[in-house]
Design an enzyme around this catalytic site. Structure first.
Site, PDB file in Angstrom:
ATOM      1  N   GLN A 181       0.764  -1.247   0.000  1.00 50.90           N
ATOM      2  CA  GLN A 181       0.000   0.000   0.000  1.00 50.90           C
ATOM      3  C   GLN A 181       0.799   1.304   0.000  1.00 50.90           C
ATOM      4  O   GLN A 181       0.468   2.245  -0.728  1.00 50.90           O
ATOM      5  CB  GLN A 181      -0.954   0.019   1.211  1.00 50.90           C
ATOM      6  CG  GLN A 181      -1.896   1.196   1.176  1.00 50.90           C
ATOM      7  CD  GLN A 181      -2.830   1.300   2.366  1.00 50.90           C
ATOM      8  OE1 GLN A 181      -3.384   2.334   2.608  1.00 50.90           O
ATOM      9  NE2 GLN A 181      -3.024   0.234   3.114  1.00 50.90           N
TER      10      GLN A 181
ATOM     11  N   ARG B 100      20.038  -6.565  -2.094  1.00 56.79           N
ATOM     12  CA  ARG B 100      20.205  -7.998  -2.395  1.00 56.79           C
ATOM     13  C   ARG B 100      19.933  -8.294  -3.865  1.00 56.79           C
ATOM     14  O   ARG B 100      20.423  -9.273  -4.410  1.00 56.79           O
ATOM     15  CB  ARG B 100      19.287  -8.850  -1.496  1.00 56.79           C
ATOM     16  CG  ARG B 100      19.758  -8.918  -0.038  1.00 56.79           C
ATOM     17  CD  ARG B 100      19.057 -10.031   0.728  1.00 56.79           C
ATOM     18  NE  ARG B 100      17.666  -9.723   1.003  1.00 56.79           N
ATOM     19  CZ  ARG B 100      17.246  -8.933   2.005  1.00 56.79           C
ATOM     20  NH1 ARG B 100      18.135  -8.374   2.821  1.00 56.79           N
ATOM     21  NH2 ARG B 100      15.957  -8.708   2.186  1.00 56.79           N
TER      22      ARG B 100
ATOM     23  N   GLU C  64       1.067  -1.292   8.341  1.00 58.80           N
ATOM     24  CA  GLU C  64       0.279  -0.139   8.786  1.00 58.80           C
ATOM     25  C   GLU C  64       0.164   0.035  10.311  1.00 58.80           C
ATOM     26  O   GLU C  64       0.584   1.034  10.876  1.00 58.80           O
ATOM     27  CB  GLU C  64      -1.129  -0.265   8.179  1.00 58.80           C
ATOM     28  CG  GLU C  64      -2.149   0.724   8.698  1.00 58.80           C
ATOM     29  CD  GLU C  64      -1.869   2.141   8.259  1.00 58.80           C
ATOM     30  OE1 GLU C  64      -1.606   2.368   7.080  1.00 58.80           O
ATOM     31  OE2 GLU C  64      -1.919   3.041   9.127  1.00 58.80           O
TER      32      GLU C  64
ATOM     33  N   ASP D  58       0.525   3.664   6.041  1.00 60.37           N
ATOM     34  CA  ASP D  58       0.813   3.277   4.656  1.00 60.37           C
ATOM     35  C   ASP D  58       0.535   4.423   3.689  1.00 60.37           C
ATOM     36  O   ASP D  58       1.449   4.978   3.088  1.00 60.37           O
ATOM     37  CB  ASP D  58      -0.069   2.079   4.264  1.00 60.37           C
ATOM     38  CG  ASP D  58       0.496   0.764   4.785  1.00 60.37           C
ATOM     39  OD1 ASP D  58       1.686   0.738   5.128  1.00 60.37           O
ATOM     40  OD2 ASP D  58      -0.244  -0.219   4.836  1.00 60.37           O
TER      41      ASP D  58
ATOM     42  N   GLY E  25      -8.028  20.822  18.745  1.00 62.66           N
ATOM     43  CA  GLY E  25      -7.677  22.241  18.780  1.00 62.66           C
ATOM     44  C   GLY E  25      -8.085  22.867  20.097  1.00 62.66           C
ATOM     45  O   GLY E  25      -8.362  22.171  21.075  1.00 62.66           O
ATOM     46  N   GLY E  26      -8.164  24.176  20.115  1.00 64.31           N
ATOM     47  CA  GLY E  26      -8.457  24.875  21.365  1.00 64.31           C
ATOM     48  C   GLY E  26      -9.945  25.012  21.652  1.00 64.31           C
ATOM     49  O   GLY E  26     -10.323  25.572  22.681  1.00 64.31           O
ATOM     50  N   GLN E  27     -10.801  24.545  20.766  1.00 64.38           N
ATOM     51  CA  GLN E  27     -12.248  24.701  20.951  1.00 64.38           C
ATOM     52  C   GLN E  27     -12.858  23.346  21.301  1.00 64.38           C
ATOM     53  O   GLN E  27     -12.692  22.400  20.552  1.00 64.38           O
ATOM     54  CB  GLN E  27     -12.890  25.223  19.657  1.00 64.38           C
ATOM     55  CG  GLN E  27     -12.248  26.475  19.110  1.00 64.38           C
ATOM     56  CD  GLN E  27     -12.580  27.715  19.927  1.00 64.38           C
ATOM     57  OE1 GLN E  27     -13.524  27.717  20.723  1.00 64.38           O
ATOM     58  NE2 GLN E  27     -11.806  28.760  19.745  1.00 64.38           N
TER      59      GLN E  27
HETATM   60  N1  COA Z   1      11.506 -10.438  -8.985  1.00 67.99           N
HETATM   61  C1  COA Z   1      12.134 -11.237  -8.098  1.00 67.99           C
HETATM   62  N2  COA Z   1      12.084 -11.068  -6.766  1.00 67.99           N
HETATM   63  C2  COA Z   1      11.326 -10.039  -6.324  1.00 67.99           C
HETATM   64  C3  COA Z   1      10.637  -9.174  -7.180  1.00 67.99           C
HETATM   65  C4  COA Z   1      10.750  -9.407  -8.582  1.00 67.99           C
HETATM   66  N3  COA Z   1      10.136  -8.645  -9.469  1.00 67.99           N
HETATM   67  N4  COA Z   1       9.991  -8.268  -6.436  1.00 67.99           N
HETATM   68  C5  COA Z   1      10.255  -8.557  -5.145  1.00 67.99           C
HETATM   69  N5  COA Z   1      11.066  -9.623  -5.069  1.00 67.99           N
HETATM   70  C6  COA Z   1      11.617 -10.239  -3.865  1.00 67.99           C
HETATM   71  C7  COA Z   1      12.476  -9.316  -3.068  1.00 67.99           C
HETATM   72  O1  COA Z   1      13.738  -9.162  -3.674  1.00 67.99           O
HETATM   73  C8  COA Z   1      12.547 -10.035  -1.739  1.00 67.99           C
HETATM   74  O2  COA Z   1      13.507 -11.058  -1.810  1.00 67.99           O
HETATM   75  P1  COA Z   1      14.653 -11.248  -0.669  1.00 67.99           P
HETATM   76  O3  COA Z   1      13.925 -11.395   0.628  1.00 67.99           O
HETATM   77  O4  COA Z   1      15.318 -12.486  -1.108  1.00 67.99           O
HETATM   78  O5  COA Z   1      15.513 -10.062  -0.678  1.00 67.99           O
HETATM   79  C9  COA Z   1      11.178 -10.723  -1.687  1.00 67.99           C
HETATM   80  O6  COA Z   1      10.599 -10.562  -2.986  1.00 67.99           O
HETATM   81  C10 COA Z   1      10.219 -10.210  -0.660  1.00 67.99           C
HETATM   82  O7  COA Z   1      10.236  -8.807  -0.573  1.00 67.99           O
HETATM   83  P2  COA Z   1       9.826  -8.110   0.795  1.00 67.99           P
HETATM   84  O8  COA Z   1       9.820  -6.662   0.612  1.00 67.99           O
HETATM   85  O9  COA Z   1      10.670  -8.645   1.898  1.00 67.99           O
HETATM   86  O10 COA Z   1       8.311  -8.614   0.950  1.00 67.99           O
HETATM   87  P3  COA Z   1       7.582  -9.210   2.231  1.00 67.99           P
HETATM   88  O11 COA Z   1       6.244  -9.634   1.747  1.00 67.99           O
HETATM   89  O12 COA Z   1       8.375 -10.233   2.932  1.00 67.99           O
HETATM   90  O13 COA Z   1       7.423  -7.960   3.222  1.00 67.99           O
HETATM   91  C11 COA Z   1       6.718  -5.733   3.782  1.00 67.99           C
HETATM   92  C12 COA Z   1       6.441  -7.005   2.968  1.00 67.99           C
HETATM   93  C13 COA Z   1       5.698  -4.695   3.355  1.00 67.99           C
HETATM   94  C14 COA Z   1       6.562  -6.002   5.253  1.00 67.99           C
HETATM   95  C15 COA Z   1       8.143  -5.247   3.506  1.00 67.99           C
HETATM   96  O14 COA Z   1       8.302  -5.111   2.117  1.00 67.99           O
HETATM   97  C16 COA Z   1       8.486  -3.937   4.196  1.00 67.99           C
HETATM   98  O15 COA Z   1       8.740  -3.876   5.403  1.00 67.99           O
HETATM   99  N6  COA Z   1       8.517  -2.837   3.429  1.00 67.99           N
HETATM  100  C17 COA Z   1       8.887  -1.533   3.927  1.00 67.99           C
HETATM  101  C18 COA Z   1       7.818  -0.902   4.749  1.00 67.99           C
HETATM  102  C19 COA Z   1       6.507  -0.845   4.040  1.00 67.99           C
HETATM  103  O16 COA Z   1       6.366  -0.289   2.980  1.00 67.99           O
HETATM  104  N7  COA Z   1       5.479  -1.398   4.712  1.00 67.99           N
HETATM  105  C20 COA Z   1       4.108  -1.186   4.359  1.00 67.99           C
HETATM  106  C21 COA Z   1       3.661  -1.910   3.212  1.00 67.99           C
HETATM  107  S1  COA Z   1       2.072  -1.313   2.814  1.00 67.99           S
END
Ligand code: COA
Length: 476
Positions: free
Chosen positions: A66, A153, A188, A217, A296-298
């Site tokens: 999001q 990575r 979120e 988000d 606010g103040g009201q």
């Molecule tokens: N091709 C190949 N691999 C891909 C890819 C693509 N097109 N797009 C994503 N990936 C891989 C990533 O490289 C990652 O691999 P790695 O763990 O080996 O490095 C993997 O997909 C997962 O990505 P990640 O961001 O860790 O996803 P997640 O589902 O585990 O975590 C969140 C989701 C949102 C918690 C995390 O992305 C996060 O903390 N983001 C920052 C804060 C944020 O925006 N949070 C709110 C989201 S609304």
């Protein structure tokens, strides 16, 4: 007496010099009017027909879920060309989350990914990496909200990106900024809690509460969009890109700043506008939850309106603004409060707010929330009906302004989305549906990146843009 000839000559010369200086000044003013600060001459096209605010800006959208998608959708609304990179066969995880129509992209996805094109690339495939690097050279901004370290990575460190394209702006959303939690994955509600919102939301005698508005988000996405626009502007002077980072904790705190204000005020005495003060309940060391008290103040509170017994949203917010106190007294049938020393002045009212609001409620309960709005607005009394999402979805004025927009989608049919909340007179938003997974892969490879038909066939065969059959089946 006639002036000597020499003096006349001298005077004429001075006058000529003066008028020459005037002509030069006028000419340079005219010149600088057209080109002031290096800007082009003001467009002569009618407003709204001179392109969009971010036209020509190319966004490499590496976002998911999001926060990041909120940012890139706003940039798309402003006219940027947003190219969303998704994992082949799977795509943004939200495509399949909270699915309401079998086989179609969810509303979670479609409402956050309008005005974008979708390309599927396996960023860990060598060929996929090559395509990504070509996109990096082509685009102005890369936006990502992967878990900390994920971009590195993939081999896309800031140094590498900057080497490929020194003009590129790399914008990231992370849960936390540098510090003890910087490696954490964040969603979120975690951000709402860590940013100070949850501890200050809810009722004093209840637990901390998260809000329905996605301030962690979507709120952070808005902050990042602002950072990107500022970086694009700075780039017009420096010619180079920069990193833009917004931590969700920071974004939430920015929205909850009035509570940090109150935290500091606590040192100097109780927070008199909080109803707990009126109820003689002592304050602790931290800002308490204040229920529906006005920030606010009201003083303000949520009051029942006609029909509240059946309709959970038959309520109105009511602010007892000092400037209109007399009008309020007349309206609720308490004209004597205008002069009663217990009610006439704001400080006297503070300990009696509970009684005051319950008296006003006796009046609001005789009116619908819309009648309260109509009556009070005419008297400048600030009130607001509690609108349900159903009422918002059906509200004609929000449709008319493009804040709520209906779009058509090839697999799910018509759906409502939130259009651009920012209205601009020279950049008119046209909301387009979200793309299907990989809908524009070939178009971007050929038209944007210049791959030939033969090269595209090779890329397809390599597996860099297509998913293994197993993943395709899982995503369906
Ligand atoms: N091709 C190949 N691999 C891909 C890819 C693509 N097109 N797009 C994503 N990936 C891989 C990533 O490289 C990652 O691999 P790695 O763990 O080996 O490095 C993997 O997909 C997962 O990505 P990640 O961001 O860790 O996803 P997640 O589902 O585990 O975590 C969140 C989701 C949102 C918690 C995390 O992305 C996060 O903390 N983001 C920052 C804060 C944020 O925006 N949070 C709110 C989201 S609304």
């Amino acid at each position: 007496m006639a002036k000597p000839r020499n003096a006349r000559k001298h005077k004429n010369k001075a006058a000529a010099k003066k008028s020459l200086r005037k002509v030069i000044k006028l000419a340079s003013a005219r010149k600088s009017k057209g080109k002031s600060n290096g800007l082009p001459r003001p467009s002569s096209r009618p407003y709204g027909q001179a392109g969009k605010a971010l036209e020509g800006v190319k966004i490499l959208d590496f976002t998911h879920v999001q926060s990041g998608p909120t940012c890139t959708q706003l940039l798309g609304y402003m006219g940027a060309d947003v190219i969303k990179v998704e994992r082949p066969g799977v795509g943004d995880i939200t495509r399949a989350q909270l699915r309401d129509v079998k086989g179609a992209d969810s509303l979670y996805f479609t409402m956050l990914n309008g005005n974008k094109r979708s390309i599927t690339i396996d960023s860990k495939h060598p060929k996929g990496k090559q395509i990504l690097e070509r996109l990096i050279k082509h685009c102005d901004v890369l936006v990502e909200n992967f878990a900390p370290g994920a971009l590195d990575r993939m081999g896309l460190t800031w140094e590498h990106i900057h080497k490929l394209n020194p003009r590129m702006i790399v914008a990231s959303v992370k849960g936390f900024g540098p510090g003890p939690y910087e490696d954490c994955k964040v969603y979120e509600n975690v951000a709402q809690c860590a940013g100070g919102s949850a501890s200050t939301t809810g009722f004093r005698d209840g637990p901390p509460l998260v809000t329905g508005a996605q301030i962690g988000d979507s709120g952070t996405g808005v902050h990042v969009a602002f950072g990107i626009c500022a970086a694009l502007y700075q780039r017009t002077r420096t010619g180079r890109g920069q990193k833009v980072l917004c931590a969700m904790q920071d974004g939430v705190l920015n929205l909850a700043r009035v509570k940090l204000r109150d935290q500091q005020r606590l040192k100097h005495g109780p927070l008199t506008e909080y109803s707990q003060y009126a109820e003689n309940i002592p304050f602790g060391e931290a800002v308490p939850r204040a229920g529906n008290d006005s920030g606010g103040g009201q003083p303000g509170w949520v009051l029942k309106c006609k029909g509240w017994e059946m309709d959970p949203d038959a309520y109105s917010y009511f602010i007892t603004q000092a400037a209109v106190w007399e009008a309020i007294c007349d309206l609720i049938g308490k004209p004597e409060w205008k002069t009663d020393p217990d009610y006439a002045k704001p400080p006297a009212r503070l300990p009696r707010l509970r009684h005051i609001f319950s008296t006003i409620e006796q009046w609001t309960m005789t009116k619908t929330k819309f009648e309260v709005m109509d009556i009070c607005n005419k008297l400048d009394i600030p009130v607001g009906p509690i609108l349900s999402m159903k009422e918002i979805a059906e509200e004609p004025s929000l449709r008319a302004t493009g804040t709520v927009v209906e779009v058509d989608h090839p697999t799910r049919g018509k759906y409502l989305t939130v259009g651009n909340p920012v209205k601009m007179s020279d950049s008119i938003t046209e909301v387009r549906r979200s793309p299907l997974l990989g809908e524009h892969t070939e178009e971007i490879l050929s038209k944007v990146l210049g791959y030939s038909a033969r090269e595209i066939e090779e890329i397809k065969a390599s597996g860099a843009i297509t998913a293994p059959e197993k993943e395709k089946a899982a995503a369906a």
